[in-house]
Motif scaffolding. Sequence first.
Motif, PDB file in Angstrom:
ATOM      1  N   TRP A 136       0.837  -1.207   0.000  1.00  0.00           N
ATOM      2  CA  TRP A 136       0.000   0.000   0.000  1.00  0.00           C
ATOM      3  C   TRP A 136       0.871   1.256   0.000  1.00  0.00           C
ATOM      4  CZ3 TRP A 136      -3.348   1.971   4.617  1.00  0.00           C
ATOM      5  CH2 TRP A 136      -4.365   2.808   4.140  1.00  0.00           C
ATOM      6  N   SER A 139       3.071   1.402  -3.264  1.00  0.00           N
ATOM      7  CA  SER A 139       2.304   1.788  -4.450  1.00  0.00           C
ATOM      8  C   SER A 139       2.025   3.284  -4.461  1.00  0.00           C
ATOM      9  CB  SER A 139       0.990   0.998  -4.481  1.00  0.00           C
ATOM     10  OG  SER A 139       0.243   1.306  -5.630  1.00  0.00           O
ATOM     11  N   ARG A 161      -3.757   0.892  -8.779  1.00  0.00           N
ATOM     12  CA  ARG A 161      -3.266  -0.170  -7.894  1.00  0.00           C
ATOM     13  C   ARG A 161      -3.375   0.246  -6.424  1.00  0.00           C
ATOM     14  NH1 ARG A 161       0.879   0.073 -12.056  1.00  0.00           N
ATOM     15  NH2 ARG A 161       0.650  -1.716 -13.482  1.00  0.00           N
ATOM     16  N   ALA A 164      -6.898  -0.088  -5.351  1.00  0.00           N
ATOM     17  CA  ALA A 164      -7.235  -1.498  -5.186  1.00  0.00           C
ATOM     18  C   ALA A 164      -6.829  -1.993  -3.798  1.00  0.00           C
ATOM     19  CB  ALA A 164      -6.569  -2.334  -6.267  1.00  0.00           C
ATOM     20  N   LEU A 165      -5.684  -1.527  -3.322  1.00  0.00           N
ATOM     21  CA  LEU A 165      -5.228  -1.902  -1.981  1.00  0.00           C
ATOM     22  C   LEU A 165      -6.005  -1.160  -0.903  1.00  0.00           C
ATOM     23  CD1 LEU A 165      -1.408  -1.914  -2.781  1.00  0.00           C
ATOM     24  CD2 LEU A 165      -2.849  -3.911  -2.364  1.00  0.00           C
ATOM     25  N   TRP A 207      -7.200  -8.369  -0.362  1.00  0.00           N
ATOM     26  CA  TRP A 207      -6.488  -7.490  -1.295  1.00  0.00           C
ATOM     27  C   TRP A 207      -5.864  -8.167  -2.515  1.00  0.00           C
ATOM     28  CZ3 TRP A 207      -1.224  -8.360  -1.928  1.00  0.00           C
ATOM     29  CH2 TRP A 207      -0.585  -9.109  -0.917  1.00  0.00           C
ATOM     30  N   ASN A 210      -8.183  -8.004  -5.455  1.00  0.00           N
ATOM     31  CA  ASN A 210      -8.291  -6.599  -5.882  1.00  0.00           C
ATOM     32  C   ASN A 210      -7.154  -6.227  -6.828  1.00  0.00           C
ATOM     33  OD1 ASN A 210     -10.210  -6.802  -3.891  1.00  0.00           O
ATOM     34  ND2 ASN A 210      -9.663  -4.892  -2.871  1.00  0.00           N
ATOM     35  N   LEU A 211      -5.934  -6.613  -6.458  1.00  0.00           N
ATOM     36  CA  LEU A 211      -4.783  -6.305  -7.298  1.00  0.00           C
ATOM     37  C   LEU A 211      -4.860  -7.032  -8.641  1.00  0.00           C
ATOM     38  CD1 LEU A 211      -1.466  -6.138  -5.229  1.00  0.00           C
ATOM     39  CD2 LEU A 211      -2.635  -4.319  -6.468  1.00  0.00           C
ATOM     40  N   HIS A 215      -4.946  -5.232 -12.196  1.00  0.00           N
ATOM     41  CA  HIS A 215      -3.980  -5.565 -13.241  1.00  0.00           C
ATOM     42  C   HIS A 215      -4.702  -5.937 -14.528  1.00  0.00           C
ATOM     43  CE1 HIS A 215      -0.262  -7.014 -15.024  1.00  0.00           C
ATOM     44  NE2 HIS A 215      -0.853  -8.159 -15.318  1.00  0.00           N
TER      45      HIS A 215
END
Length: 221
Positions: A136, A139, A161, A164-165, A207, A210-211, A215
Motif C-alpha cells: 500500500w 504503491s 493499484r 485497489a489496496l 487485497w 483486488n490487485l 492488473h
Amino acid sequence: MTATAAPVRVRRKVGFWWFALSAAAIAVFAALPYLTSSLPSLAEADNGLAANYAHRPATVQFALYAHIVGAALALLLSPLQFAARLRERAPRLHRVVGRTVFGAIMVGGAAGLVLAPFSSAGIAGTLGFGALAVLWVGSAVTALRAIRGGDVEAHRQWMVRTFALTYAAVTLRLWLPVLIVAQVAAAGVDGQTAFDRAYLVVPFLAWVPNLLVAHWWLRRR
C-alpha cells in the motif's frame, strides 16, 4: 455520442458511484465506533478487534487509532481522485486531495505494519496484513514519484493499484459474511468458529483479488 459510447459512459458512472458510496459507508462504519467509544467499552460489547487491542501497550493502541483514521480518510477521499471532471475543472483541488490521501496512506500503512504482528489471525494475519501495508505504502510512493517525474499515465496506473489496496477495507467486510454463511450452511459450524476460520483467509483474500482485477483492467485498457 455514439451508440457504443453511451453504455460505456453509464457503466463508468455506475462503477464510480459504487466505489464512492461503498468506500464512504465502510470508512464511516469502521471508524465511527472507535472515535465515539473507548477500547475497553468496545471490548465489553464483544467487539473482537477492540478486545484484541484493549490490553495491548499504549504504543500499539496508538497505532490502532492511527491506522483507523488514516485508512478511513484514504478510503473516503480516494474515489475523488478518479473523478475526471474534478481533475479537469479543479486541478488544484485534485492535487490537495491527492496529497491528503497520500499522507493518510503513509500514516495508515505505517501503523498497519506496526499492528500486523498483533493480528488475531496469527501468522496469517501478520503476513497478509503486513504485506498489504508494505504494498500500500510502496504503491502510493511510486504513484507520487511518477507524477513528480511528469509521467501522468504511470501515475494513473499506480493510483489504480493503490486504490485497489485501499479498497481492501471494503472487500474484507464483504468476504467475511460470505465465508461465514458458506461455512455455517455447508459444515454446520457455529458462527464464532466460522468467523475464526474466515479470518485466517481474509488477510490475503481482502487485497490479492483486488490487485489481480486492477492488473486485468489496466491491461484491458
